[in-house]
Design a protein around this motif. Sequence first.
Motif, PDB file in Angstrom:
ATOM      1  N   MET A  21       1.166  -1.542   0.547  1.00 22.24           N
ATOM      2  CA  MET A  21      -0.022   0.508   0.206  1.00 22.24           C
ATOM      3  C   MET A  21       0.691   1.218  -0.363  1.00 22.24           C
ATOM      4  O   MET A  21       2.324   1.227   0.420  1.00 22.24           O
ATOM      5  N   LYS A  22       0.380   2.201  -0.655  1.00 22.32           N
ATOM      6  CA  LYS A  22       1.248   3.768  -0.619  1.00 22.32           C
ATOM      7  C   LYS A  22       0.220   4.590  -0.529  1.00 22.32           C
ATOM      8  O   LYS A  22      -1.192   4.837  -1.144  1.00 22.32           O
ATOM      9  N   LYS A  36       4.339   0.497   2.404  1.00 22.42           N
ATOM     10  CA  LYS A  36       3.853  -0.268   3.533  1.00 22.42           C
ATOM     11  C   LYS A  36       4.004  -1.782   2.602  1.00 22.42           C
ATOM     12  O   LYS A  36       2.464  -1.958   1.655  1.00 22.42           O
ATOM     13  N   ARG A  37       4.134  -3.086   3.146  1.00 21.50           N
ATOM     14  CA  ARG A  37       4.343  -3.882   2.077  1.00 21.50           C
ATOM     15  C   ARG A  37       4.257  -4.849   3.539  1.00 21.50           C
ATOM     16  O   ARG A  37       5.031  -5.017   4.121  1.00 21.50           O
ATOM     17  N   GLY A  41      -0.420 -12.132   4.890  1.00 25.10           N
ATOM     18  CA  GLY A  41      -1.450 -11.553   4.981  1.00 25.10           C
ATOM     19  C   GLY A  41      -1.641 -10.189   3.537  1.00 25.10           C
ATOM     20  O   GLY A  41      -0.694 -10.135   2.727  1.00 25.10           O
ATOM     21  N   THR A  42      -2.920  -9.382   3.436  1.00 23.03           N
ATOM     22  CA  THR A  42      -3.077  -9.320   3.031  1.00 23.03           C
ATOM     23  C   THR A  42      -3.802  -7.822   3.465  1.00 23.03           C
ATOM     24  O   THR A  42      -5.246  -7.634   4.214  1.00 23.03           O
ATOM     25  N   PHE A  43      -4.473  -6.917   2.282  1.00 21.66           N
ATOM     26  CA  PHE A  43      -5.057  -5.925   3.101  1.00 21.66           C
ATOM     27  C   PHE A  43      -5.968  -5.747   2.266  1.00 21.66           C
ATOM     28  O   PHE A  43      -6.550  -6.347   1.396  1.00 21.66           O
ATOM     29  N   ARG A  44      -7.714  -5.604   2.785  1.00 23.15           N
ATOM     30  CA  ARG A  44      -8.920  -5.888   2.632  1.00 23.15           C
ATOM     31  C   ARG A  44      -9.484  -4.488   2.624  1.00 23.15           C
ATOM     32  O   ARG A  44      -9.300  -3.605   3.229  1.00 23.15           O
ATOM     33  N   LYS A  78      -3.918 -11.011   9.422  1.00 18.72           N
ATOM     34  CA  LYS A  78      -2.835 -11.747  10.115  1.00 18.72           C
ATOM     35  C   LYS A  78      -1.417 -10.443   9.812  1.00 18.72           C
ATOM     36  O   LYS A  78      -1.300  -9.819   8.504  1.00 18.72           O
ATOM     37  N   ARG A  79      -0.612 -10.429  10.271  1.00 23.85           N
ATOM     38  CA  ARG A  79       0.729  -9.339  10.325  1.00 23.85           C
ATOM     39  C   ARG A  79       1.555  -9.526  10.899  1.00 23.85           C
ATOM     40  O   ARG A  79       1.268 -10.332  13.155  1.00 23.85           O
ATOM     41  N   LEU A  80       2.716  -9.428  10.575  1.00 17.29           N
ATOM     42  CA  LEU A  80       4.105  -9.669  11.037  1.00 17.29           C
ATOM     43  C   LEU A  80       4.247  -8.704  12.137  1.00 17.29           C
ATOM     44  O   LEU A  80       4.605  -7.532  12.220  1.00 17.29           O
TER      45      LEU A  80
END
Length: 87
Positions: A21-22, A36-37, A41-44, A78-80
């Motif tokens: 995301m930018k 942010k990379r 997981g993925t962005f919803r 899920k996020r690290l």
Amino acid sequence: MGYDVRMGDCFIFINRTRTTMKILHAEDGGLVLYMKRLEEGTFRLPAYDKDSRSYPMNWSSLVMMVEGIQDDPNTRLKRLKAFRNHQ
């Protein structure tokens, strides 16, 4: 699109796989680009608005999307976690 970053509009760009995301917005003195990379997981994405041809959201919704927070604040995508060296 009829929006202007200099008038306070924020532009969000998300890649096809929804892992990067930018965010472009204006501050005093110039434009700022955040990126942010996700490692996992993925962005919803929010619901698409046909009239504005965009995904409108407020600032708190953007923060929740970046952090992976769902409608239920106790549930997160899920996020690290970033490693922080505490001395």
